[in-house]
Design a protein around this motif. Structure first.
Motif, PDB file in Angstrom:
ATOM      1  N   GLU A   1       0.837  -1.118   0.026  1.00 32.25           N
ATOM      2  CA  GLU A   1      -0.186   0.043   0.115  1.00 32.25           C
ATOM      3  C   GLU A   1       1.057   1.249  -0.047  1.00 32.25           C
ATOM      4  O   GLU A   1       0.623   2.227  -0.700  1.00 32.25           O
ATOM      5  CB  GLU A   1      -0.869   0.006   1.305  1.00 32.25           C
ATOM      6  CG  GLU A   1      -2.086  -1.134   1.012  1.00 32.25           C
ATOM      7  CD  GLU A   1      -2.668  -1.124   2.228  1.00 32.25           C
ATOM      8  OE1 GLU A   1      -2.580  -0.164   3.138  1.00 32.25           O
ATOM      9  OE2 GLU A   1      -3.633  -1.889   2.352  1.00 32.25           O
TER      10      GLU A   1
ATOM     11  N   SER B   1      -1.264  -7.393 -10.477  1.00 35.37           N
ATOM     12  CA  SER B   1      -2.291  -8.069  -9.841  1.00 35.37           C
ATOM     13  C   SER B   1      -2.508  -7.800  -8.360  1.00 35.37           C
ATOM     14  O   SER B   1      -3.484  -7.928  -7.789  1.00 35.37           O
ATOM     15  CB  SER B   1      -2.043  -9.806  -9.828  1.00 35.37           C
ATOM     16  OG  SER B   1      -0.604 -10.166  -9.215  1.00 35.37           O
ATOM     17  N   SER B   2      -1.539  -7.122  -7.563  1.00 37.71           N
ATOM     18  CA  SER B   2      -1.400  -6.671  -6.369  1.00 37.71           C
ATOM     19  C   SER B   2      -2.234  -5.282  -5.978  1.00 37.71           C
ATOM     20  O   SER B   2      -2.511  -4.895  -5.160  1.00 37.71           O
ATOM     21  CB  SER B   2      -0.058  -6.905  -5.726  1.00 37.71           C
ATOM     22  OG  SER B   2       0.717  -5.833  -6.072  1.00 37.71           O
TER      23      SER B   2
ATOM     24  N   PRO C   1      -5.163  -3.719  -7.284  1.00 34.64           N
ATOM     25  CA  PRO C   1      -6.740  -3.497  -6.890  1.00 34.64           C
ATOM     26  C   PRO C   1      -6.655  -3.654  -5.383  1.00 34.64           C
ATOM     27  O   PRO C   1      -7.494  -2.885  -4.610  1.00 34.64           O
ATOM     28  CB  PRO C   1      -7.252  -4.620  -7.471  1.00 34.64           C
ATOM     29  CG  PRO C   1      -6.388  -4.853  -8.782  1.00 34.64           C
ATOM     30  CD  PRO C   1      -5.216  -4.726  -8.468  1.00 34.64           C
ATOM     31  N   ASN C   2      -6.070  -4.656  -4.519  1.00 33.16           N
ATOM     32  CA  ASN C   2      -6.048  -4.772  -3.232  1.00 33.16           C
ATOM     33  C   ASN C   2      -5.561  -3.802  -2.407  1.00 33.16           C
ATOM     34  O   ASN C   2      -5.808  -3.072  -1.524  1.00 33.16           O
ATOM     35  CB  ASN C   2      -5.552  -6.115  -2.791  1.00 33.16           C
ATOM     36  CG  ASN C   2      -6.380  -7.310  -3.259  1.00 33.16           C
ATOM     37  OD1 ASN C   2      -7.689  -7.216  -3.224  1.00 33.16           O
ATOM     38  ND2 ASN C   2      -5.877  -8.684  -3.337  1.00 33.16           N
TER      39      ASN C   2
ATOM     40  N   ALA D   1      -7.933  -0.736  -2.635  1.00 34.57           N
ATOM     41  CA  ALA D   1      -8.982  -0.893  -1.801  1.00 34.57           C
ATOM     42  C   ALA D   1      -8.594  -0.704  -0.394  1.00 34.57           C
ATOM     43  O   ALA D   1      -9.440   0.251   0.404  1.00 34.57           O
ATOM     44  CB  ALA D   1      -9.640  -2.401  -1.636  1.00 34.57           C
ATOM     45  N   GLY D   2      -7.361  -0.946   0.035  1.00 35.01           N
ATOM     46  CA  GLY D   2      -6.813  -0.706   1.144  1.00 35.01           C
ATOM     47  C   GLY D   2      -6.639   0.968   1.591  1.00 35.01           C
ATOM     48  O   GLY D   2      -7.029   1.453   2.709  1.00 35.01           O
TER      49      GLY D   2
ATOM     50  N   LYS E   1     -10.246   2.520   2.234  1.00 32.59           N
ATOM     51  CA  LYS E   1     -10.471   2.480   3.547  1.00 32.59           C
ATOM     52  C   LYS E   1      -9.770   3.331   4.415  1.00 32.59           C
ATOM     53  O   LYS E   1     -10.406   3.535   5.346  1.00 32.59           O
ATOM     54  CB  LYS E   1     -10.083   0.767   4.091  1.00 32.59           C
ATOM     55  CG  LYS E   1     -11.059  -0.345   3.568  1.00 32.59           C
ATOM     56  CD  LYS E   1     -10.666  -1.654   4.052  1.00 32.59           C
ATOM     57  CE  LYS E   1     -11.473  -2.594   3.403  1.00 32.59           C
ATOM     58  NZ  LYS E   1     -10.974  -4.010   3.762  1.00 32.59           N
TER      59      LYS E   1
ATOM     60  N   ASP F   1     -14.080  -0.106  -7.913  1.00 31.81           N
ATOM     61  CA  ASP F   1     -12.892   0.659  -7.761  1.00 31.81           C
ATOM     62  C   ASP F   1     -11.983   0.718  -9.019  1.00 31.81           C
ATOM     63  O   ASP F   1     -10.596   0.883  -9.094  1.00 31.81           O
ATOM     64  CB  ASP F   1     -11.887  -0.111  -6.638  1.00 31.81           C
ATOM     65  CG  ASP F   1     -12.505  -0.265  -5.377  1.00 31.81           C
ATOM     66  OD1 ASP F   1     -13.621   0.651  -5.108  1.00 31.81           O
ATOM     67  OD2 ASP F   1     -12.033  -0.944  -4.439  1.00 31.81           O
TER      68      ASP F   1
END
Length: 215
Positions: free
Chosen positions: A131, A177-178, A180-181, A184-185, A188, A201
């Motif tokens: 992140e 691939s990492s 999008p997650n 999302a973090g 948040k 997203d």
């Protein structure tokens, strides 16, 4: 901040309203102190449009990081009103730092404030290393590509996540691939936001004030 009259007159520039002071991508060989007037810092969002990152007034500095680091300008500066600017190249800057304690103290405070703000922003995304990489990568993406859409109503700029993911994979080595997650973090943690009216997203926006601190 007090400056010797001879120093002041040697480096002063009078800039007309709407005149471009420097363009994004120009070599950064000078910094500027606003003696009178207002200056806008603008960033390209497309080939034909820009977004305003900040409006600077009397006493504000700009352009110092590109000068010190000898890197291209990450944004453009344009006079909003008729301006009187103190324009300093690296040699003049170092001379003033050495000979004028008021100038040196002010520069230290400005740079320390910017560093502190950047550190606070990074602390907001301490959830994972990926992140943090993505967050800082957004700043690089904005500086290098300008591939964002101005969202004036939200005082932000929009990023297409797929385009950013491809760029970050090629230029920063972040696995596509990492991302999008990681996005999302960041959502948040309210560092980036979903575009109003969207329930996914695929597009997110980041506030201009945050982009400015990352430049």
């Amino acid at each position: 901040m007090k400056l010797n009259g001879n120093v002041f007159n040697k480096f002063i520039q009078n800039i007309d309203s709407k005149q471009m002071i420097f363009r994004e991508g120009d070599s950064g060989n000078q910094m500027f102190l606003i003696v009178e007037g207002e200056v806008e810092i603008r960033k390209k969002t497309t080939e034909k449009s820009t977004t305003t990152l900040a409006t600077l007034k009397k006493g504000d500095f700009f352009g110092e990081m590109a000068m010190v680091e000898r890197k291209p300008r990450s944004a453009s500066a344009i006079a909003v009103t008729d301006c009187k600017l103190l324009a300093l190249d690296q040699n003049a800057f170092m001379t003033l730092i050495e000979q004028n304690s008021d100038f040196a103290v002010r520069m230290i405070k400005v740079l320390a404030t910017r560093l502190r703000r950047t550190n606070l922003l990074v602390e907001q995304v301490m959830g994972s290393d990926i992140e943090k990489q993505v967050f800082l990568g957004i700043g690089d993406y904005f500086s290098h590509t300008g591939s964002m859409t101005d969202l004036s109503a939200n005082n932000g700029v929009m990023i297409t996540v797929d385009d950013f993911a491809k760029w970050a994979s090629r230029h920063l080595g972040i696995p596509e691939s990492s991302i999008p997650n990681a996005i999302a973090g960041l959502i948040k943690r309210k560092v980036v936001h979903r575009v109003p009216g969207s329930d996914d997203d695929t597009h997110v926006f980041i506030e201009k004030r945050i982009i400015l601190r990352m430049q």
